[in-house]
Design an enzyme around this catalytic site. Sequence first.
Site, PDB file in Angstrom:
ATOM      1  N   SER A  23      19.713  10.120 -10.517  1.00 34.89           N
ATOM      2  CA  SER A  23      20.324   9.736  -9.244  1.00 34.89           C
ATOM      3  C   SER A  23      19.505   8.646  -8.559  1.00 34.89           C
ATOM      4  O   SER A  23      19.851   8.218  -7.452  1.00 34.89           O
ATOM      5  CB  SER A  23      20.483  10.949  -8.316  1.00 34.89           C
ATOM      6  OG  SER A  23      19.257  11.592  -8.097  1.00 34.89           O
ATOM      7  N   ASN A 110      15.540  21.573  -3.857  1.00 35.00           N
ATOM      8  CA  ASN A 110      16.779  21.894  -3.144  1.00 35.00           C
ATOM      9  C   ASN A 110      16.627  21.774  -1.628  1.00 35.00           C
ATOM     10  O   ASN A 110      17.449  21.146  -0.963  1.00 35.00           O
ATOM     11  CB  ASN A 110      17.259  23.294  -3.531  1.00 35.00           C
ATOM     12  CG  ASN A 110      17.544  23.399  -5.018  1.00 35.00           C
ATOM     13  OD1 ASN A 110      17.623  22.380  -5.711  1.00 35.00           O
ATOM     14  ND2 ASN A 110      17.677  24.621  -5.529  1.00 35.00           N
ATOM     15  N   THR A 155      56.319   1.853  21.625  1.00 35.84           N
ATOM     16  CA  THR A 155      56.387   3.066  20.805  1.00 35.84           C
ATOM     17  C   THR A 155      57.376   2.736  19.695  1.00 35.84           C
ATOM     18  O   THR A 155      58.312   1.952  19.917  1.00 35.84           O
ATOM     19  CB  THR A 155      56.887   4.299  21.600  1.00 35.84           C
ATOM     20  OG1 THR A 155      58.214   4.025  22.063  1.00 35.84           O
ATOM     21  CG2 THR A 155      56.002   4.628  22.784  1.00 35.84           C
ATOM     22  N   HIS A 156      57.156   3.270  18.533  1.00 38.26           N
ATOM     23  CA  HIS A 156      57.967   2.924  17.347  1.00 38.26           C
ATOM     24  C   HIS A 156      57.940   1.422  17.076  1.00 38.26           C
ATOM     25  O   HIS A 156      58.859   0.883  16.471  1.00 38.26           O
ATOM     26  CB  HIS A 156      59.424   3.364  17.512  1.00 38.26           C
ATOM     27  CG  HIS A 156      59.607   4.761  18.011  1.00 38.26           C
ATOM     28  ND1 HIS A 156      59.773   5.842  17.176  1.00 38.26           N
ATOM     29  CD2 HIS A 156      59.612   5.263  19.273  1.00 38.26           C
ATOM     30  CE1 HIS A 156      59.908   6.941  17.904  1.00 38.26           C
ATOM     31  NE2 HIS A 156      59.797   6.620  19.179  1.00 38.26           N
ATOM     32  N   SER A 277      43.970 -20.617   2.911  1.00 36.92           N
ATOM     33  CA  SER A 277      44.585 -20.447   1.597  1.00 36.92           C
ATOM     34  C   SER A 277      44.196 -21.630   0.728  1.00 36.92           C
ATOM     35  O   SER A 277      44.050 -22.746   1.217  1.00 36.92           O
ATOM     36  CB  SER A 277      46.107 -20.383   1.752  1.00 36.92           C
ATOM     37  OG  SER A 277      46.733 -20.804   0.544  1.00 36.92           O
ATOM     38  N   LYS A 283      47.666 -22.461   6.344  1.00 40.56           N
ATOM     39  CA  LYS A 283      47.412 -21.034   6.540  1.00 40.56           C
ATOM     40  C   LYS A 283      46.116 -20.725   7.273  1.00 40.56           C
ATOM     41  O   LYS A 283      45.092 -21.366   7.069  1.00 40.56           O
ATOM     42  CB  LYS A 283      47.361 -20.331   5.177  1.00 40.56           C
ATOM     43  CG  LYS A 283      48.719 -20.294   4.493  1.00 40.56           C
ATOM     44  CD  LYS A 283      49.583 -19.171   5.008  1.00 40.56           C
ATOM     45  CE  LYS A 283      49.365 -17.959   4.149  1.00 40.56           C
ATOM     46  NZ  LYS A 283      50.131 -16.832   4.651  1.00 40.56           N
ATOM     47  N   ASN A 285      44.543 -16.987   7.776  1.00 36.87           N
ATOM     48  CA  ASN A 285      44.850 -15.594   7.431  1.00 36.87           C
ATOM     49  C   ASN A 285      43.876 -14.601   8.066  1.00 36.87           C
ATOM     50  O   ASN A 285      42.682 -14.883   8.149  1.00 36.87           O
ATOM     51  CB  ASN A 285      44.824 -15.412   5.909  1.00 36.87           C
ATOM     52  CG  ASN A 285      45.964 -16.134   5.219  1.00 36.87           C
ATOM     53  OD1 ASN A 285      47.055 -16.244   5.775  1.00 36.87           O
ATOM     54  ND2 ASN A 285      45.711 -16.634   4.030  1.00 36.87           N
ATOM     55  N   GLU A 290      42.464  -7.467   7.444  1.00 37.45           N
ATOM     56  CA  GLU A 290      43.067  -6.815   6.273  1.00 37.45           C
ATOM     57  C   GLU A 290      42.023  -6.026   5.494  1.00 37.45           C
ATOM     58  O   GLU A 290      42.302  -4.934   4.987  1.00 37.45           O
ATOM     59  CB  GLU A 290      43.719  -7.863   5.368  1.00 37.45           C
ATOM     60  CG  GLU A 290      44.980  -8.448   5.991  1.00 37.45           C
ATOM     61  CD  GLU A 290      45.469  -9.673   5.237  1.00 37.45           C
ATOM     62  OE1 GLU A 290      46.568  -9.621   4.704  1.00 37.45           O
ATOM     63  OE2 GLU A 290      44.733 -10.671   5.172  1.00 37.45           O
ATOM     64  N   TYR A 317      22.537  26.320  -4.679  1.00 36.01           N
ATOM     65  CA  TYR A 317      22.479  24.933  -5.149  1.00 36.01           C
ATOM     66  C   TYR A 317      23.120  24.804  -6.530  1.00 36.01           C
ATOM     67  O   TYR A 317      22.877  25.598  -7.436  1.00 36.01           O
ATOM     68  CB  TYR A 317      21.027  24.419  -5.221  1.00 36.01           C
ATOM     69  CG  TYR A 317      20.973  22.980  -5.733  1.00 36.01           C
ATOM     70  CD1 TYR A 317      21.130  21.905  -4.865  1.00 36.01           C
ATOM     71  CD2 TYR A 317      20.823  22.700  -7.092  1.00 36.01           C
ATOM     72  CE1 TYR A 317      21.134  20.592  -5.322  1.00 36.01           C
ATOM     73  CE2 TYR A 317      20.832  21.388  -7.563  1.00 36.01           C
ATOM     74  CZ  TYR A 317      20.988  20.343  -6.670  1.00 36.01           C
ATOM     75  OH  TYR A 317      20.991  19.050  -7.137  1.00 36.01           O
ATOM     76  N   GLN A 322      24.458  16.685  -6.175  1.00 36.65           N
ATOM     77  CA  GLN A 322      23.855  15.362  -6.281  1.00 36.65           C
ATOM     78  C   GLN A 322      24.877  14.260  -5.946  1.00 36.65           C
ATOM     79  O   GLN A 322      24.513  13.194  -5.473  1.00 36.65           O
ATOM     80  CB  GLN A 322      23.317  15.172  -7.706  1.00 36.65           C
ATOM     81  CG  GLN A 322      22.652  13.837  -7.958  1.00 36.65           C
ATOM     82  CD  GLN A 322      21.837  13.859  -9.229  1.00 36.65           C
ATOM     83  OE1 GLN A 322      20.797  14.514  -9.282  1.00 36.65           O
ATOM     84  NE2 GLN A 322      22.293  13.189 -10.263  1.00 36.65           N
ATOM     85  N   LYS A 325      25.840  12.366  -2.106  1.00 36.20           N
ATOM     86  CA  LYS A 325      25.304  11.133  -1.517  1.00 36.20           C
ATOM     87  C   LYS A 325      26.238   9.961  -1.719  1.00 36.20           C
ATOM     88  O   LYS A 325      26.328   9.062  -0.866  1.00 36.20           O
ATOM     89  CB  LYS A 325      23.959  10.804  -2.146  1.00 36.20           C
ATOM     90  CG  LYS A 325      22.890  11.803  -1.836  1.00 36.20           C
ATOM     91  CD  LYS A 325      21.771  11.724  -2.867  1.00 36.20           C
ATOM     92  CE  LYS A 325      21.094  13.044  -3.071  1.00 36.20           C
ATOM     93  NZ  LYS A 325      21.985  14.088  -3.622  1.00 36.20           N
TER      94      LYS A 325
HETATM   95  N1  ARG Z   1      18.609  14.519  -7.470  1.00 33.70           N
HETATM   96  C1  ARG Z   1      18.952  15.870  -7.231  1.00 33.70           C
HETATM   97  C2  ARG Z   1      19.950  15.944  -6.075  1.00 33.70           C
HETATM   98  O1  ARG Z   1      20.148  14.977  -5.432  1.00 33.70           O
HETATM   99  C3  ARG Z   1      17.745  16.658  -6.987  1.00 33.70           C
HETATM  100  C4  ARG Z   1      17.932  18.138  -6.988  1.00 33.70           C
HETATM  101  C5  ARG Z   1      17.713  18.737  -8.273  1.00 33.70           C
HETATM  102  N2  ARG Z   1      17.475  20.132  -8.094  1.00 33.70           N
HETATM  103  C6  ARG Z   1      17.531  20.989  -9.093  1.00 33.70           C
HETATM  104  N3  ARG Z   1      17.330  22.229  -8.818  1.00 33.70           N
HETATM  105  N4  ARG Z   1      17.750  20.575 -10.308  1.00 33.70           N
HETATM  106  O2  ARG Z   1      20.597  16.931  -5.835  1.00 33.70           O
END
Ligand code: ARG
Length: 457
Positions: A23, A110, A155-156, A277, A283, A285, A290, A317, A322, A325
Site C-alpha cells: 500500500s 491495526n 422550480t422545474h 475549441s 467557442k 466553453n 463541466e 481488522y 487497506q 484510503k
Molecule cells: N497497510 C495496511 C493497512 O493499511 C497495514 C495493516 C496491516 N495489518 C495487518 N494486521 N496485516 O491496512
Amino acid sequence: MAKAWGGRFQEATDQRVERFTESISFDSRLADVDITGSQAHATMLAKVGLISDNERDQIVSELENIRGEIQRGEMEYRQELEDIHMHIESRLTERLGDVGRKLHTGRSRNDQVSTDLKLYTRAAIDHVDELLLDVQRALVERAERDKDIVMPAYTHLQRAMPVLASHYWLAYAEKFDRDRQRLTDCRRRVNVSPLGAAALAGTSLPIDRHETAKLLGFDDVARNSLDISSDRDYMAEFIFSLSLIAAHLGSWAEEWIIWFTTEFGFLKLPDSFTTGSSIMPQKKNPDVLELIRGKTSRVIADVSQILILLKGLPMAYNRDLQEDKLAMFDALDTVVACLELTPAMVTGAELNVHRINSQLEDGFLDATALMEYLIKKGVPMRTGHETVGTLVGQCESNGCRLADLSLEDLQSACDLIEDDVYEVLGTVNANKALQSFGSGGRAAVEEQIAHWQGRLS
Ligand code: ARG
C-alpha cells in the site's frame, strides 16, 4: 529483506504477492501523521517505564530526522516493505538497532493505521472547512454586491417567482454551511483515540492510552478495543460529508452551465476560467464547470466503495480495510480541487443584468403576488389561485402581461380588485411584496446579509 512479521515463515513472499499487497504506493501520504503518532507512543512508553527516557529521546529525535528525509523526498520506497508504517519503522531500526525495535511495544499496525487515519482525517476536515469558509465569504461578497438585482427563481427550471440575486447567492452559503456543520459533527467522532487498542484485544503491557490521546490532541479514548481497532465509521461519515459537498458543487455547476448558454445568457464567465475549441473559433466553453460536475460523481462513488467495503467485514481488522484510503484520498482530493476553484468563479462571474432585465417581465413572475393580493382582500386562497390562473390564460392568448391588463379587465375577474393592484403587479413589485422571514424580498435578504456578515467576520 526480512519481514517485520517474518519469524514463523520458511519461504520468502512471492513477488507477485508483494506487488498485490503493498500500500506504499498510496499510503506514503500518511508519513507525517505516522511519525507524530509514533513519537507520542514512544513518549508514553517511557512515561510508564516500558522504555528508558534515553531510548525515548533517541526514538523521538530519529523519527524527526526521518520526517525531514521524507519531506525532502529522500526516502526510497520499496514494495517489499509494504506500507509507510513499515518503511518508517525499518529506517528507525536501521539507525537505532534494538532501540528502534522497541517502538512497536504495546501497539499493532491495526491501531497504528487507525490512529494515523484519524489524525489525517482530522486535519483534512479542518482544511475542507477552511475552503468552505472561503466559498461562503465569496458568496456573501456577491450577495452584498448584487442587492439591487431582481432575478427569476426557478422550480422545474420554469420561471417561478422573483428574488433578489443576493438571495440566490446566500442559498448556497446555507448549503455549504450545513456541509460545515456535518464536518464539525463528524470531527467529534474522528477525534477519539484508537491507539493502544493494539491488534484487537488490547495488551497485557501497562500502557497509558489516555496519555497518548492527550499528546495527540484527541478529546477522548475509545472504550472498546475490539470495536475501535477496525472502526471506519468516521471515514464513511467523512466521505459522505464530502459527497454532499460534491452534490452541491455538481448542481451549482450544472446550473451555471445552463446559465452560460446563449439561450439563457444570464452569466459571463472570465476568460481565465473558460476554454476554447480547437476547431470552432467562436467557442468559449465552461469546461471547469463541466469538470466540477463530472469529477464530483467520483466522490459519490467513493461513498459506495467504503460502505460496500465495510458491510462485508466480520469483526475486527481485515486486510480489506487497506482499501479504505483509496476511497478517502480520492474523495478528499477531488472535493479540495473543486473547492479551490470555487471562490474565484463565484466572485469572477458576472451576472448579465441587461439580459436578465430584458426578460424580467416574461413568465408571469408576479402571478403569485397577485394571488396573495387577492387573499389579502379576503378571497379564499384556492379561489384566488383559480382567478389568477384564468387571468394568466387570458394574457397568454393576448400576448400580454398581467400588469398590462386594465382595471376593468381585472375587476371582471374579481370585483375586490382595486387600483392598488398595480403596486404588486410587475416583477420588481412582486419581489418587493415578499416579506416573510427567509424570503427573497428586500428586508428578509438584508437580514440574511447581516447574519452572514456577523458570522463570517
Ligand atoms: N497497510 C495496511 C493497512 O493499511 C497495514 C495493516 C496491516 N495489518 C495487518 N494486521 N496485516 O491496512
